[in-house]
Design an enzyme around this catalytic site. Structure first.
Site, PDB file in Angstrom:
ATOM      1  N   GLY A  36       0.848  -1.207   0.000  1.00 21.12           N
ATOM      2  CA  GLY A  36       0.000   0.000   0.000  1.00 21.12           C
ATOM      3  C   GLY A  36       0.876   1.247   0.000  1.00 21.12           C
ATOM      4  CG  HIS A  37       3.320   2.251   3.412  1.00 22.17           C
ATOM      5  ND1 HIS A  37       3.288   1.131   4.214  1.00 22.17           N
ATOM      6  CD2 HIS A  37       2.791   3.253   4.156  1.00 22.17           C
ATOM      7  CE1 HIS A  37       2.771   1.446   5.383  1.00 22.17           C
ATOM      8  NE2 HIS A  37       2.453   2.723   5.379  1.00 22.17           N
ATOM      9  N   GLY A 147      -3.146   7.294   1.726  1.00 21.19           N
ATOM     10  CA  GLY A 147      -3.997   6.180   1.285  1.00 21.19           C
ATOM     11  C   GLY A 147      -5.446   6.385   1.714  1.00 21.19           C
ATOM     12  CE  LYS A 149      -5.239   0.504   6.201  1.00 23.20           C
ATOM     13  NZ  LYS A 149      -5.595   0.780   7.612  1.00 23.20           N
ATOM     14  CG  ASP A 150      -5.428   5.480   7.474  1.00 22.81           C
ATOM     15  OD1 ASP A 150      -5.880   4.908   8.471  1.00 22.81           O
ATOM     16  OD2 ASP A 150      -4.371   5.135   6.913  1.00 22.81           O
ATOM     17  CB  SER A 185      -3.329  -2.413   7.778  1.00 21.26           C
ATOM     18  OG  SER A 185      -3.003  -1.938   9.063  1.00 21.26           O
ATOM     19  CB  SER A 186       1.762  -1.096   9.516  1.00 25.14           C
ATOM     20  OG  SER A 186       2.093  -0.224   8.467  1.00 25.14           O
ATOM     21  NE  ARG A 187      -2.913  -0.399  14.909  1.00 30.65           N
ATOM     22  CZ  ARG A 187      -2.815   0.907  14.709  1.00 30.65           C
ATOM     23  NH1 ARG A 187      -3.060   1.395  13.535  1.00 30.65           N
ATOM     24  NH2 ARG A 187      -2.471   1.712  15.696  1.00 30.65           N
TER      25      ARG A 187
HETATM   26  O1  PAF Z   1      -1.229   7.286   8.101  1.00 33.18           O
HETATM   27  C1  PAF Z   1      -0.187   7.259   8.778  1.00 33.18           C
HETATM   28  O2  PAF Z   1       0.655   6.390   8.639  1.00 33.18           O
HETATM   29  C2  PAF Z   1       0.019   8.331   9.841  1.00 33.18           C
HETATM   30  O3  PAF Z   1      -1.179   8.693  10.432  1.00 33.18           O
HETATM   31  C3  PAF Z   1       0.777   9.559   9.309  1.00 33.18           C
HETATM   32  C4  PAF Z   1      -0.039  10.284   8.236  1.00 33.18           C
HETATM   33  C5  PAF Z   1       2.114   9.144   8.739  1.00 33.18           C
HETATM   34  C6  PAF Z   1       1.014  10.556  10.442  1.00 33.18           C
HETATM   35  O4  PAF Z   1       1.771   9.994  11.463  1.00 33.18           O
END
Ligand code: PAF
Length: 280
Positions: A36-37, A147, A149-150, A185-187
């Site tokens: 995703g990143h 992204g 997703k958030d 997601s990292s989680r």
């Molecule tokens: O989405 C994220 O990973 C974080 O909320 C961000 C935007 C890097 C801010 O810490």
């Protein structure tokens, strides 16, 4: 690619590049990078001359200190991944560098942070705005990538850019999913194997729910989604909201808005996952 830790170094390098009329793309992250990143990074590379990625696990956006302690950190792997992606600079500051003294700024987002993540994670978006505004001030990018997703975070950041009158284009990028539909997601790294097997039910349910728009009223669809996910003993819905995609306020009827987003937060074992899809 260079890894930078100091604000002054980043500012000085980027000031020179800006003076040469080079465009700067910025991808803020908290590390534990995944595909995703990388999709954000690739878009930033296509659209800018220079790309900066920040890696900083921001303590002020964690309302739960255990969550902060357990947040995945994979710095060596992240650096390797970014090296392969072709970006130019990683900014990896220490906590002391970003917060030499406590940040006491309070941002006013009106109703935007009173719902969904804002309601369930008090102070979360204020912390996001604190760190992103600091990072924007250091990097001064032309474009910044986030992204979808958030989804609520994106709305908050757009609002922050308006409030602070920043000349930064905020670019949103589609959710990237695992083959089984789970939003990356990292989680996800923290999910226990049994819970990981259950987690695709979240997106599967949202996709099935999209097909029920004509059939069920808004409130009945919310109940249906919650029941369908809660049937799995590893999953428990924290909220599911059908909202106007612009102001994020809940809708009562399908005709209340031209564009309706369904946002969900689910406890998957000990981990909290979020996802969203459009319903209209
Ligand atoms: O989405 C994220 O990973 C974080 O909320 C961000 C935007 C890097 C801010 O810490």
């Amino acid at each position: 690619m260079n890894v930078l830790n100091n604000i002054s170094e980043v500012k000085s390098i980027l000031t020179d590049l800006r003076a040469k009329n080079l465009s700067i793309g910025f991808v803020p992250t908290m590390g534990a990078l995944h595909q995703g990143h990388i999709s954000l990074v690739e878009k930033a590379i296509r659209e800018n001359d220079v790309v900066v990625v920040s890696i900083f696990v921001n303590p002020t956006q964690f309302n739960d200190k255990t969550d902060l302690k357990n947040y995945p950190r994979t710095p060596e792997k992240d650096i390797k991944l970014l090296e392969d992606s072709g970006i130019h600079y990683i900014f990896m500051p220490s906590e002391q560098e970003i917060y030499p003294e406590p940040d006491t700024r309070i941002f006013e987002f009106g109703q935007l942070d009173k719902v969904m993540e804002g309601a369930h994670r008090p102070g979360h978006f204020n912390g996001v705005a604190q760190v992103v505004s600091k990072l924007f001030d250091i990097v001064k990018p032309h474009r910044a990538y986030f992204g979808q997703k958030d989804f609520q975070q994106l709305a908050i950041i757009r609002q922050m850019v308006r409030l602070l009158d920043l000349k930064i284009e905020i670019i949103s990028c589609p959710i990237v999913r695992e083959k089984d539909g789970l939003a990356m997601s990292s989680r996800n790294l923290l999910l226990e194997p049994e819970v990981r097997k259950s987690a695709p039910l979240i997106y599967k349910t949202l996709s099935d729910a999209q097909k029920k728009v004509g059939e069920l009223m808004v409130n009945d669809l919310i109940v249906w989604v919650e029941r369908n996910i809660n049937k799995d003993p590893n999953l428990s819905v924290e909220y599911f909201s059908l909202a106007n995609s612009q102001n994020l306020q809940p809708v009562n009827n399908w005709t209340d808005s031209d564009s309706i987003i369904g946002c969900i937060a689910v406890r998957a074992g000990k981990i909290r996952l979020i996802d969203n899809v459009y319903f209209k």
